[in-house]
Design an enzyme around this catalytic site. Sequence first.
Site, PDB file in Angstrom:
ATOM      1  N   LEU A 129     -17.260  24.691 -38.732  1.00  0.00           N
ATOM      2  CA  LEU A 129     -17.625  24.040 -39.988  1.00  0.00           C
ATOM      3  C   LEU A 129     -17.181  22.590 -39.927  1.00  0.00           C
ATOM      4  CD1 LEU A 129     -17.425  25.266 -43.576  1.00  0.00           C
ATOM      5  CD2 LEU A 129     -16.139  23.218 -42.992  1.00  0.00           C
ATOM      6  N   ALA A 130     -18.084  21.678 -40.283  1.00  0.00           N
ATOM      7  CA  ALA A 130     -17.782  20.243 -40.164  1.00  0.00           C
ATOM      8  C   ALA A 130     -17.885  19.564 -41.518  1.00  0.00           C
ATOM      9  CB  ALA A 130     -18.729  19.607 -39.159  1.00  0.00           C
ATOM     10  N   PRO A 134     -14.030  10.523 -40.179  1.00  0.00           N
ATOM     11  CA  PRO A 134     -12.976   9.530 -39.939  1.00  0.00           C
ATOM     12  C   PRO A 134     -12.484   8.880 -41.242  1.00  0.00           C
ATOM     13  CG  PRO A 134     -14.716   9.281 -38.306  1.00  0.00           C
ATOM     14  CD  PRO A 134     -15.192  10.326 -39.283  1.00  0.00           C
ATOM     15  N   GLU A 249     -11.147  29.942 -47.570  1.00  0.00           N
ATOM     16  CA  GLU A 249     -10.442  29.483 -46.370  1.00  0.00           C
ATOM     17  C   GLU A 249      -8.933  29.425 -46.633  1.00  0.00           C
ATOM     18  OE1 GLU A 249     -11.659  25.587 -45.035  1.00  0.00           O
ATOM     19  OE2 GLU A 249     -10.047  25.476 -43.555  1.00  0.00           O
ATOM     20  N   ARG A 275      21.647  36.651 -26.312  1.00  0.00           N
ATOM     21  CA  ARG A 275      22.342  35.420 -25.920  1.00  0.00           C
ATOM     22  C   ARG A 275      23.845  35.563 -26.208  1.00  0.00           C
ATOM     23  NH1 ARG A 275      22.752  31.027 -22.716  1.00  0.00           N
ATOM     24  NH2 ARG A 275      23.762  29.306 -23.801  1.00  0.00           N
ATOM     25  N   GLN A 350      16.496  26.718 -34.027  1.00  0.00           N
ATOM     26  CA  GLN A 350      17.953  26.509 -34.081  1.00  0.00           C
ATOM     27  C   GLN A 350      18.692  27.699 -33.462  1.00  0.00           C
ATOM     28  OE1 GLN A 350      18.919  23.610 -35.039  1.00  0.00           O
ATOM     29  NE2 GLN A 350      21.125  23.910 -34.868  1.00  0.00           N
ATOM     30  N   GLY A 353      18.670  27.496 -29.784  1.00  0.00           N
ATOM     31  CA  GLY A 353      19.402  26.377 -29.184  1.00  0.00           C
ATOM     32  C   GLY A 353      18.514  25.550 -28.265  1.00  0.00           C
ATOM     33  N   GLY A 378      -7.120  21.079 -46.837  1.00  0.00           N
ATOM     34  CA  GLY A 378      -6.483  20.415 -47.986  1.00  0.00           C
ATOM     35  C   GLY A 378      -4.998  20.357 -47.743  1.00  0.00           C
ATOM     36  N   GLU A 381      -0.260  18.005 -50.523  1.00  0.00           N
ATOM     37  CA  GLU A 381      -0.388  17.146 -51.705  1.00  0.00           C
ATOM     38  C   GLU A 381      -1.655  17.503 -52.491  1.00  0.00           C
ATOM     39  OE1 GLU A 381       0.372  16.126 -48.627  1.00  0.00           O
ATOM     40  OE2 GLU A 381       2.452  15.491 -48.948  1.00  0.00           O
TER      41      GLU A 381
HETATM   42  C1  LIG Z   1      -6.175  20.639 -35.779  1.00  0.00           C
HETATM   43  C2  LIG Z   1      -7.055  20.354 -36.949  1.00  0.00           C
HETATM   44  C3  LIG Z   1      -8.162  21.147 -37.162  1.00  0.00           C
HETATM   45  C4  LIG Z   1      -9.040  20.868 -38.210  1.00  0.00           C
HETATM   46  N1  LIG Z   1     -10.181  21.614 -38.347  1.00  0.00           N
HETATM   47  C5  LIG Z   1     -11.120  21.200 -39.232  1.00  0.00           C
HETATM   48  C6  LIG Z   1     -12.408  21.841 -39.264  1.00  0.00           C
HETATM   49  O1  LIG Z   1     -12.667  22.809 -38.542  1.00  0.00           O
HETATM   50  N2  LIG Z   1     -13.352  21.342 -40.118  1.00  0.00           N
HETATM   51  C7  LIG Z   1     -13.115  20.276 -40.934  1.00  0.00           C
HETATM   52  O2  LIG Z   1     -14.018  19.872 -41.669  1.00  0.00           O
HETATM   53  N3  LIG Z   1     -11.890  19.672 -40.947  1.00  0.00           N
HETATM   54  C8  LIG Z   1     -10.908  20.094 -40.117  1.00  0.00           C
HETATM   55  N4  LIG Z   1      -9.673  19.467 -40.085  1.00  0.00           N
HETATM   56  C9  LIG Z   1      -9.441  18.328 -40.977  1.00  0.00           C
HETATM   57  C10 LIG Z   1      -8.449  18.579 -42.116  1.00  0.00           C
HETATM   58  O3  LIG Z   1      -9.019  19.388 -43.096  1.00  0.00           O
HETATM   59  C11 LIG Z   1      -8.017  17.181 -42.624  1.00  0.00           C
HETATM   60  O4  LIG Z   1      -7.182  16.637 -41.616  1.00  0.00           O
HETATM   61  C12 LIG Z   1      -7.311  17.257 -43.953  1.00  0.00           C
HETATM   62  O5  LIG Z   1      -8.216  17.575 -44.973  1.00  0.00           O
HETATM   63  C13 LIG Z   1      -6.611  15.927 -44.308  1.00  0.00           C
HETATM   64  O6  LIG Z   1      -7.439  14.833 -44.143  1.00  0.00           O
HETATM   65  P1  LIG Z   1      -6.930  13.567 -43.309  1.00  0.00           P
HETATM   66  O7  LIG Z   1      -6.379  14.063 -42.037  1.00  0.00           O
HETATM   67  O8  LIG Z   1      -8.018  12.569 -43.280  1.00  0.00           O
HETATM   68  O9  LIG Z   1      -5.703  12.987 -44.150  1.00  0.00           O
HETATM   69  P2  LIG Z   1      -5.774  11.958 -45.367  1.00  0.00           P
HETATM   70  O10 LIG Z   1      -6.690  12.453 -46.428  1.00  0.00           O
HETATM   71  O11 LIG Z   1      -5.993  10.581 -44.854  1.00  0.00           O
HETATM   72  O12 LIG Z   1      -4.297  12.052 -45.934  1.00  0.00           O
HETATM   73  C14 LIG Z   1      -3.189  11.321 -45.427  1.00  0.00           C
HETATM   74  C15 LIG Z   1      -1.992  11.595 -46.348  1.00  0.00           C
HETATM   75  O13 LIG Z   1      -2.262  11.081 -47.678  1.00  0.00           O
HETATM   76  C16 LIG Z   1      -2.099  12.124 -48.621  1.00  0.00           C
HETATM   77  N5  LIG Z   1      -3.028  11.959 -49.722  1.00  0.00           N
HETATM   78  C17 LIG Z   1      -4.359  11.723 -49.669  1.00  0.00           C
HETATM   79  N6  LIG Z   1      -4.871  11.670 -50.901  1.00  0.00           N
HETATM   80  C18 LIG Z   1      -3.844  11.866 -51.775  1.00  0.00           C
HETATM   81  C19 LIG Z   1      -3.743  11.910 -53.195  1.00  0.00           C
HETATM   82  N7  LIG Z   1      -4.789  11.761 -53.991  1.00  0.00           N
HETATM   83  N8  LIG Z   1      -2.511  12.104 -53.731  1.00  0.00           N
HETATM   84  C20 LIG Z   1      -1.422  12.259 -52.933  1.00  0.00           C
HETATM   85  N9  LIG Z   1      -1.460  12.230 -51.584  1.00  0.00           N
HETATM   86  C21 LIG Z   1      -2.673  12.036 -51.023  1.00  0.00           C
HETATM   87  C22 LIG Z   1      -2.373  13.401 -47.845  1.00  0.00           C
HETATM   88  O14 LIG Z   1      -1.829  14.527 -48.492  1.00  0.00           O
HETATM   89  C23 LIG Z   1      -1.699  13.083 -46.515  1.00  0.00           C
HETATM   90  O15 LIG Z   1      -0.322  13.299 -46.632  1.00  0.00           O
HETATM   91  C24 LIG Z   1      -8.761  19.779 -39.085  1.00  0.00           C
HETATM   92  C25 LIG Z   1      -7.608  19.017 -38.899  1.00  0.00           C
HETATM   93  C26 LIG Z   1      -6.779  19.270 -37.844  1.00  0.00           C
HETATM   94  C27 LIG Z   1      -5.570  18.395 -37.668  1.00  0.00           C
END
Ligand SMILES: Cc1cc2nc3c(=O)[nH]c(=O)nc-3n(C[C@H](O)[C@H](O)[C@H](O)COP(=O)(O)OP(=O)(O)OC[C@H]3O[C@@H](n4cnc5c(N)ncnc54)[C@H](O)[C@@H]3O)c2cc1C
Length: 393
Positions: A129-130, A134, A249, A275, A350, A353, A378, A381
Amino acid sequence: MLDSVGSAGELSRQEQQILDETDRFARGELYPLAARMDREEWWPDDLFTRLGAAGYLGIDIPEAYGGQGLDLFAAGLVLQAIARWNHAVALSWVAHDNLCVDNLHRNGSEEQRLRFLPGLCRGESVGALALTEPGAGSDAIGSMRTTARRDGDDYLLNGTKLYITNGPIAHVVIVYARLIGDREERTVGAFIVERPSPGFAVAQKLSKMGFRGSPTAELVFENCRVPAANMLGEAGQGVAVLMGGLDVERAMISPICLGICERALALSIEYAKTRQQFGQPIASFQMIRSKLAEMYVSVETMRSFTYRVLREAARLEPGAAGRGEIHKLTAASVMYAAETMNRVLDEAVQIHGGNGYMWETEINRLFRATKLLEIGAGTTEVRKLIISEELLR
Ligand SMILES: Cc1cc2nc3c(=O)[nH]c(=O)nc-3n(C[C@H](O)[C@H](O)[C@H](O)COP(=O)(O)OP(=O)(O)OC[C@H]3O[C@@H](n4cnc5c(N)ncnc54)[C@H](O)[C@@H]3O)c2cc1C
């Protein structure tokens, strides 16, 4: 179908059997792969077909479409058991079986179900699912730049998706895109995109700190032509599909935390008993015992909350997710499980060790699985925003 349904914290006989049988399968078939998958970021090519042949795909999909005919709760148990022995497989499994397959079954037309589900349930095609991009993470809908423009009987997709689990190996990807053109402006559509398709490419496979065996990719769509018949739900219903899918999910991510923590506790007990320091097992020291007791309480509370919310999610009527009580509960369940997992793994390392600090040890592999589940589906936060919004509504 399942026999008499167990209560929130307890399992019925059939549910316990599903958990135990999957545990045996995962221990025998998936555990031996885990170290190499982590070390080399390796995904065994035949793994999904093996999971399909063994009956571990399409758990909550009716048998008419090639599934196992069970429910979402049973799917959570399968996931919990897989996560105990190979959490990278668990992550790829949930992206396939829940994010893609369950979503397609909930929202797809009869024609779409018949076309895609049997192959997905056999593991001949791999699902993903996409949503994330960026520039669009937590603000996945508001900042979405991927577009779908109507062109005759097709849509043309343009944009980039990031961090997509199973991206490098998927054949069927549910892609969310902003619909552009006439009256559809500013709504979101969900599309079933097949690979290979002209204009659809894996831009790069990404290297991760944890869940390293589960392949993750950046996907690019350049005038990728998708038949209008591949849209999930009606045009403009994409947001409902998306929000409902995210709730399911979230309910399904907690079992991954539970399985990992169960294994971490078992490893810690074993290590504490074997240990020796100061001429005795470290398990004889009260501070180590205190850690084990606290880890146990964390695992058991996580189990109760996870099962309770999974049962509620399993009872959901079609279209009922994405708002109200279940929206709050699923966010709460995954928030609690992921944060608690952090604490459990911290104590587990921990207890181990210096041994726990070594990359190649199993407990270190489990430790590196923390954080992702506080970020994916999600962030913590965002989960707090959902919970507080529902509380204050
Ligand atoms: C290994 C991995 C697998 C994944 N697989 C999928 C997948 O299969 N499909 C898919 O669609 N996505 C996938 N994701 C994406 C994932 O859902 C996103 O990384 C996630 O939703 C957070 O988005 P971001 O990384 O852009 O962080 P950002 O949204 O840029 O957030 C950065 C920080 O700002 C905080 N923040 C942002 N907005 C607010 C707000 N309004 N109030 C307070 N704090 C806030 C966030 O909580 C976080 O701490 C995957 C991610 C990873 C790392």
